[in-house]
Design an enzyme around this catalytic site. Sequence first.
Site, PDB file in Angstrom:
ATOM      1  N   GLU A  35     -25.804 -59.070   2.267  1.00 28.59           N
ATOM      2  CA  GLU A  35     -25.325 -60.122   3.061  1.00 28.59           C
ATOM      3  C   GLU A  35     -25.847 -60.256   4.317  1.00 28.59           C
ATOM      4  OE1 GLU A  35     -21.260 -62.070   4.995  1.00 28.59           O
ATOM      5  OE2 GLU A  35     -21.186 -59.984   4.688  1.00 28.59           O
ATOM      6  N   ASP A 101     -20.407 -47.099  16.124  1.00 27.05           N
ATOM      7  CA  ASP A 101     -20.822 -47.987  17.291  1.00 27.05           C
ATOM      8  C   ASP A 101     -20.392 -47.413  18.765  1.00 27.05           C
ATOM      9  OD1 ASP A 101     -21.626 -49.990  19.009  1.00 27.05           O
ATOM     10  OD2 ASP A 101     -19.892 -51.317  18.511  1.00 27.05           O
ATOM     11  N   ASP A 103     -20.316 -47.956  22.656  1.00 26.63           N
ATOM     12  CA  ASP A 103     -20.581 -48.758  23.612  1.00 26.63           C
ATOM     13  C   ASP A 103     -20.031 -48.429  24.746  1.00 26.63           C
ATOM     14  OD1 ASP A 103     -20.290 -51.449  25.265  1.00 26.63           O
ATOM     15  OD2 ASP A 103     -21.062 -52.364  23.745  1.00 26.63           O
ATOM     16  N   CYS A 113     -19.789 -45.423  38.358  1.00 28.58           N
ATOM     17  CA  CYS A 113     -20.654 -46.119  39.217  1.00 28.58           C
ATOM     18  C   CYS A 113     -20.151 -47.290  39.870  1.00 28.58           C
ATOM     19  CB  CYS A 113     -22.019 -46.425  37.985  1.00 28.58           C
ATOM     20  SG  CYS A 113     -21.296 -47.710  37.002  1.00 28.58           S
ATOM     21  N   CYS A 121     -26.455 -47.901  33.949  1.00 27.23           N
ATOM     22  CA  CYS A 121     -27.243 -47.137  35.035  1.00 27.23           C
ATOM     23  C   CYS A 121     -27.284 -45.855  34.716  1.00 27.23           C
ATOM     24  CB  CYS A 121     -26.684 -47.274  36.628  1.00 27.23           C
ATOM     25  SG  CYS A 121     -25.050 -46.302  36.636  1.00 27.23           S
ATOM     26  N   CYS A 124     -24.066 -43.813  34.529  1.00 30.85           N
ATOM     27  CA  CYS A 124     -23.103 -43.599  33.259  1.00 30.85           C
ATOM     28  C   CYS A 124     -23.627 -43.786  31.816  1.00 30.85           C
ATOM     29  CB  CYS A 124     -22.247 -45.088  33.546  1.00 30.85           C
ATOM     30  SG  CYS A 124     -23.365 -46.599  33.392  1.00 30.85           S
ATOM     31  N   ARG A 155     -27.957 -53.740  24.294  1.00 25.74           N
ATOM     32  CA  ARG A 155     -27.442 -54.013  25.447  1.00 25.74           C
ATOM     33  C   ARG A 155     -26.852 -52.781  26.081  1.00 25.74           C
ATOM     34  NH1 ARG A 155     -22.900 -58.626  26.084  1.00 25.74           N
ATOM     35  NH2 ARG A 155     -23.012 -59.043  28.333  1.00 25.74           N
ATOM     36  N   ARG A 156     -25.627 -52.046  25.471  1.00 21.77           N
ATOM     37  CA  ARG A 156     -24.986 -50.975  26.349  1.00 21.77           C
ATOM     38  C   ARG A 156     -24.897 -49.787  25.550  1.00 21.77           C
ATOM     39  NH1 ARG A 156     -21.453 -55.637  27.864  1.00 21.77           N
ATOM     40  NH2 ARG A 156     -20.489 -55.115  26.171  1.00 21.77           N
ATOM     41  N   HIS A 159     -25.899 -47.710  17.924  1.00 20.44           N
ATOM     42  CA  HIS A 159     -25.546 -47.721  16.573  1.00 20.44           C
ATOM     43  C   HIS A 159     -26.092 -46.584  15.702  1.00 20.44           C
ATOM     44  CE1 HIS A 159     -24.892 -52.206  17.165  1.00 20.44           C
ATOM     45  NE2 HIS A 159     -24.253 -51.802  17.706  1.00 20.44           N
TER      46      HIS A 159
END
Length: 283
Positions: A35, A101, A103, A113, A121, A124, A155-156, A159
């Site tokens: 899928e 995951d 994050d 921070c 940064c 962190c 992004r942050r 995975h």
Amino acid sequence: MRQLNKEILSEFYSRKFNFEPLFTVITPRMFTNREFGFLIEEDKEDKFIRNLSFRSPGELRKYMISNGVKAAYIGALYDPPPSPGKSITRLKWLGRELVFDIDLTDYDDVRTCGKGKDHVCPKCWPFVVDAALIIEEVLREDFGLSKITWVFSGRRGYHAWVTDEIARYFEEETREAIATYLSPDNVEELMPISYQKKIIKLLLRKDLTMLIKQDKRVFKKAWSEVLKRLPRIDKKVTMDTVRLLRMPGSVHPATGRIAIIVKDPQSFYPDEAPTVWEVLGID
């Protein structure tokens, strides 16, 4: 922050996108049963579409180019292959990789921070690095899982894709149990002593027994730091056997960065992931 548009995304998927990252975490076998889901722009509004499958990687690429997809996701395997207008709940589930995951937003209460939840940064980012270290070690030593691929989310966070064949068929209860073992809901009650010893050794490079024998204040401070650095997993991602997850090699719509395979999660930093503009040579 520059804005992505359909033309740039179509150009990327036409000229620079390759399937190697995707086929690192999924097997090409049974590709037609997989899928896919996409965020696309239609009539100047974002629209999310899932329950799609493709007869070949080339057909998938053609779809991504023609729609200039803003975000691409992959899910589980089904029989018959997913198709629009037919819920996946009516299909036979054939398996899904075990995924974790991590994050940075899940560490907002201990990040110091002070630059906001969307910020990443060097101060962190080590929370994500520590979580990856623990997850990798525990999956290998405690659960006997060996095929682990790390993907930068774009992004942050990371995975972690576990692609051992046995893991693909785990039911929700098993996935939840592993996630809870790694990231206990109540650390004082649900953390086995063997796990405590492991995280003390990994994070502090010390022996738990020797640490306990030290001054109580020293132990309390050390243990407090360890608890802050424990993996904080989005358990819904791990448990949900029909969950869609960002496609490795695709573009993250919020940052324009590519979700790349990370060979060494202990040394990687998000700035190393190229943006779609850099890949295309756009100033």
